[in-house]
Design a protein around this motif. Structure first.
Motif, PDB file in Angstrom:
ATOM      1  N   ALA A  43     -84.702 -29.614  58.125  1.00 59.29           N
ATOM      2  CA  ALA A  43     -85.322 -30.074  59.367  1.00 59.29           C
ATOM      3  C   ALA A  43     -86.529 -30.966  59.079  1.00 59.29           C
ATOM      4  O   ALA A  43     -86.729 -32.002  59.741  1.00 59.29           O
ATOM      5  CB  ALA A  43     -85.731 -28.877  60.216  1.00 59.29           C
ATOM      6  N   ASP A  44     -87.332 -30.593  58.100  1.00 68.05           N
ATOM      7  CA  ASP A  44     -88.495 -31.410  57.746  1.00 68.05           C
ATOM      8  C   ASP A  44     -88.073 -32.781  57.221  1.00 68.05           C
ATOM      9  O   ASP A  44     -88.684 -33.804  57.560  1.00 68.05           O
ATOM     10  CB  ASP A  44     -89.341 -30.693  56.685  1.00 68.05           C
ATOM     11  N   ARG A  45     -87.034 -32.813  56.397  1.00 65.10           N
ATOM     12  CA  ARG A  45     -86.578 -34.080  55.829  1.00 65.10           C
ATOM     13  C   ARG A  45     -86.035 -35.004  56.917  1.00 65.10           C
ATOM     14  O   ARG A  45     -86.303 -36.208  56.914  1.00 65.10           O
ATOM     15  CB  ARG A  45     -85.504 -33.811  54.766  1.00 65.10           C
ATOM     16  N   LEU A  46     -85.276 -34.456  57.835  1.00 60.28           N
ATOM     17  CA  LEU A  46     -84.707 -35.284  58.889  1.00 60.28           C
ATOM     18  C   LEU A  46     -85.782 -35.772  59.857  1.00 60.28           C
ATOM     19  O   LEU A  46     -85.647 -36.848  60.451  1.00 60.28           O
ATOM     20  CB  LEU A  46     -83.634 -34.506  59.645  1.00 60.28           C
ATOM     21  N   SER A  47     -86.850 -34.996  60.028  1.00 50.23           N
ATOM     22  CA  SER A  47     -87.919 -35.419  60.940  1.00 50.23           C
ATOM     23  C   SER A  47     -88.607 -36.683  60.457  1.00 50.23           C
ATOM     24  O   SER A  47     -89.237 -37.400  61.243  1.00 50.23           O
ATOM     25  CB  SER A  47     -88.942 -34.292  61.110  1.00 50.23           C
ATOM     26  N   LEU A  70     -80.084 -28.506  62.884  1.00 49.26           N
ATOM     27  CA  LEU A  70     -79.717 -29.815  63.422  1.00 49.26           C
ATOM     28  C   LEU A  70     -79.826 -29.822  64.945  1.00 49.26           C
ATOM     29  O   LEU A  70     -80.371 -30.757  65.536  1.00 49.26           O
ATOM     30  CB  LEU A  70     -78.283 -30.168  63.006  1.00 49.26           C
ATOM     31  N   ALA A  71     -79.301 -28.778  65.570  1.00 50.27           N
ATOM     32  CA  ALA A  71     -79.310 -28.724  67.030  1.00 50.27           C
ATOM     33  C   ALA A  71     -80.727 -28.624  67.582  1.00 50.27           C
ATOM     34  O   ALA A  71     -81.023 -29.158  68.657  1.00 50.27           O
ATOM     35  CB  ALA A  71     -78.476 -27.540  67.504  1.00 50.27           C
ATOM     36  N   ALA A  72     -81.617 -27.953  66.839  1.00 47.96           N
ATOM     37  CA  ALA A  72     -82.983 -27.745  67.330  1.00 47.96           C
ATOM     38  C   ALA A  72     -83.901 -28.934  67.076  1.00 47.96           C
ATOM     39  O   ALA A  72     -84.988 -29.010  67.655  1.00 47.96           O
ATOM     40  CB  ALA A  72     -83.587 -26.498  66.680  1.00 47.96           C
ATOM     41  N   GLY A  73     -83.467 -29.863  66.216  1.00 43.43           N
ATOM     42  CA  GLY A  73     -84.364 -30.945  65.832  1.00 43.43           C
ATOM     43  C   GLY A  73     -84.554 -32.024  66.871  1.00 43.43           C
ATOM     44  O   GLY A  73     -85.511 -32.801  66.784  1.00 43.43           O
ATOM     45  N   GLY A  74     -83.642 -32.115  67.837  1.00 40.25           N
ATOM     46  CA  GLY A  74     -83.789 -33.100  68.893  1.00 40.25           C
ATOM     47  C   GLY A  74     -83.391 -34.512  68.517  1.00 40.25           C
ATOM     48  O   GLY A  74     -83.565 -35.435  69.317  1.00 40.25           O
ATOM     49  N   ASP A  77     -77.129 -35.766  69.000  1.00 33.76           N
ATOM     50  CA  ASP A  77     -76.475 -35.527  70.287  1.00 33.76           C
ATOM     51  C   ASP A  77     -75.437 -34.421  70.191  1.00 33.76           C
ATOM     52  O   ASP A  77     -75.381 -33.536  71.043  1.00 33.76           O
ATOM     53  CB  ASP A  77     -75.816 -36.816  70.796  1.00 33.76           C
ATOM     54  N   ARG A  78     -74.603 -34.454  69.138  1.00 24.38           N
ATOM     55  CA  ARG A  78     -73.561 -33.439  68.978  1.00 24.38           C
ATOM     56  C   ARG A  78     -73.457 -33.034  67.519  1.00 24.38           C
ATOM     57  O   ARG A  78     -73.619 -33.861  66.619  1.00 24.38           O
ATOM     58  CB  ARG A  78     -72.200 -33.959  69.456  1.00 24.38           C
ATOM     59  N   VAL A  79     -73.157 -31.747  67.309  1.00 27.86           N
ATOM     60  CA  VAL A  79     -73.021 -31.196  65.955  1.00 27.86           C
ATOM     61  C   VAL A  79     -71.643 -30.569  65.818  1.00 27.86           C
ATOM     62  O   VAL A  79     -71.234 -29.760  66.656  1.00 27.86           O
ATOM     63  CB  VAL A  79     -74.106 -30.142  65.655  1.00 27.86           C
ATOM     64  N   LEU A  80     -70.935 -30.953  64.770  1.00 26.62           N
ATOM     65  CA  LEU A  80     -69.652 -30.335  64.425  1.00 26.62           C
ATOM     66  C   LEU A  80     -69.836 -29.566  63.135  1.00 26.62           C
ATOM     67  O   LEU A  80     -70.304 -30.112  62.136  1.00 26.62           O
ATOM     68  CB  LEU A  80     -68.570 -31.401  64.246  1.00 26.62           C
ATOM     69  N   PHE A 111     -68.872 -40.097  61.460  1.00 29.18           N
ATOM     70  CA  PHE A 111     -70.150 -39.409  61.641  1.00 29.18           C
ATOM     71  C   PHE A 111     -71.326 -40.312  61.263  1.00 29.18           C
ATOM     72  O   PHE A 111     -71.235 -41.153  60.374  1.00 29.18           O
ATOM     73  CB  PHE A 111     -70.190 -38.126  60.806  1.00 29.18           C
ATOM     74  N   ASP A 112     -72.434 -40.069  61.941  1.00 30.61           N
ATOM     75  CA  ASP A 112     -73.681 -40.764  61.628  1.00 30.61           C
ATOM     76  C   ASP A 112     -74.532 -39.984  60.631  1.00 30.61           C
ATOM     77  O   ASP A 112     -75.430 -40.547  59.999  1.00 30.61           O
ATOM     78  CB  ASP A 112     -74.487 -40.980  62.913  1.00 30.61           C
ATOM     79  N   LEU A 113     -74.258 -38.690  60.506  1.00 31.25           N
ATOM     80  CA  LEU A 113     -75.009 -37.816  59.614  1.00 31.25           C
ATOM     81  C   LEU A 113     -74.093 -36.704  59.133  1.00 31.25           C
ATOM     82  O   LEU A 113     -73.368 -36.105  59.941  1.00 31.25           O
ATOM     83  CB  LEU A 113     -76.211 -37.207  60.349  1.00 31.25           C
TER      84      LEU A 113
END
Length: 296
Positions: A43-47, A70-74, A77-80, A111-113
């Motif tokens: 989460a820190d890295r993606l922020s 991933l879902a909590a980071g804002g 849009d969608r997580v698989l 996917f974008d990520l």
């Protein structure tokens, strides 16, 4: 036809160990402290990446920790989520499926990520898994993965090898081989990624004794799944000698034992024309020798 990669891990057995551990522990995952730490780090890295991702995939992570981060980071849009087994799939408000990180049923450029925590260290074909992850990314998509590597569990490996050699006259493989940190960036480039970055987070963990360490490994689903493992149970005298060797070599002044976990992080991008490119050889406008000259 390309030769098949060597079978280092019994993947079916590894999935059974994992499924059993998560079935017993539920969403807590038993000894999930490494997963929780890695999910927070993810989460820190993606922020730090100032971008929004329309669709992200969590590939092979045991438990819901990565997908929840991933879902909590804002930013997504969608997580698989592709979980490795049914019991480790976990709950959550995102699309879920069971999938093998070595044979991903993913469309190219979807996917974008893509992220993966603690799944890639037990694949037999790491370059092949990285290629699949690369193909699943859209141009300029980001991949972030964490896997155990480096000197992980070096203390346990040394103690068991010494004990079996002394007691039995030879040692069977009981601790998995781990990827070399320096090789991971090159593997990512071979898989077609651009701008790979590799770094290491060393996590020392202390245990009361060797049995407590082994209990945590089983609770994490990390029991011995090597294809070349010994089929015989660990003899009591071997375990006793290993415990003594561990205490002699790797104990702190208070008697607790140190265990090393090296979390190796890899981030890389699917190539895109907008990305920075290395300069071509011979294109420099100044000589290094001139830059290093000092004034007298």
């Amino acid at each position: 036809m390309a030769p098949s990669p060597p079978e280092i891990f019994d993947r079916a057995l590894g999935r059974r160990w994992l499924d059993r551990a998560w079935a017993r522990a539920g969403d807590g995952g038993g000894a999930d402290f490494l997963l929780r730490r890695a999910a927070e780090d993810l989460a820190d890295r993606l922020s730090l990446v100032k971008r929004r991702f329309a669709l992200a995939a969590d590939l092979g992570t045991p438990g819901p920790h990565a997908a929840a981060a991933l879902a909590a980071g804002g930013q997504i849009d969608r997580v698989l989520r592709f979980g490795p087994t049914r019991s480790s799939l976990g709950a959550g408000d995102y699309l879920r499926a069971i999938g093998d990180v070595e044979r991903l049923p993913l469309a190219d450029g979807r996917f974008d990520l893509v992220v993966s925590l603690f799944a890639l260290q037990t694949v037999n074909d790491l370059p092949g898994a990285l290629i699949q992850m690369r193909r699943a990314l859209a141009p300029d998509g980001l991949m972030v993965a964490a896997l155990l590597g480096g000197d992980t569990l070096t203390e346990l490996r040394q103690s068991l090898t010494l004990a079996e050699s002394e007691v039995l006259g030879g040692a069977a493989p009981r601790v998995a081989p781990f990827v070399d940190v320096r090789a991971l960036g090159a593997l990512a480039q071979r898989a077609g990624f651009a701008l790979p970055v590799v770094d290491l987070d060393r996590v020392p963990v202390r245990y009361l004794d060797i049995v407590a360490l082994m209990r945590d490994l089983r609770a994490f689903g990390a029991a011995n799944a090597l294809a070349d493992r010994s089929r015989k149970p660990l003899r009591r005298e071997v375990l006793g000698r290993a415990a003594a060797a561990y205490a002699e070599r790797f104990s702190d002044p208070d008697g607790r034992l140190r265990a090393t976990f090296d979390i190796v992080w890899l981030s890389a991008w699917a190539p895109h024309e907008s990305q920075q490119k290395p300069l071509k050889p011979g294109s420099a406008t100044a000589r290094l020798a001139d830059a290093l000259k000092t004034r007298r």
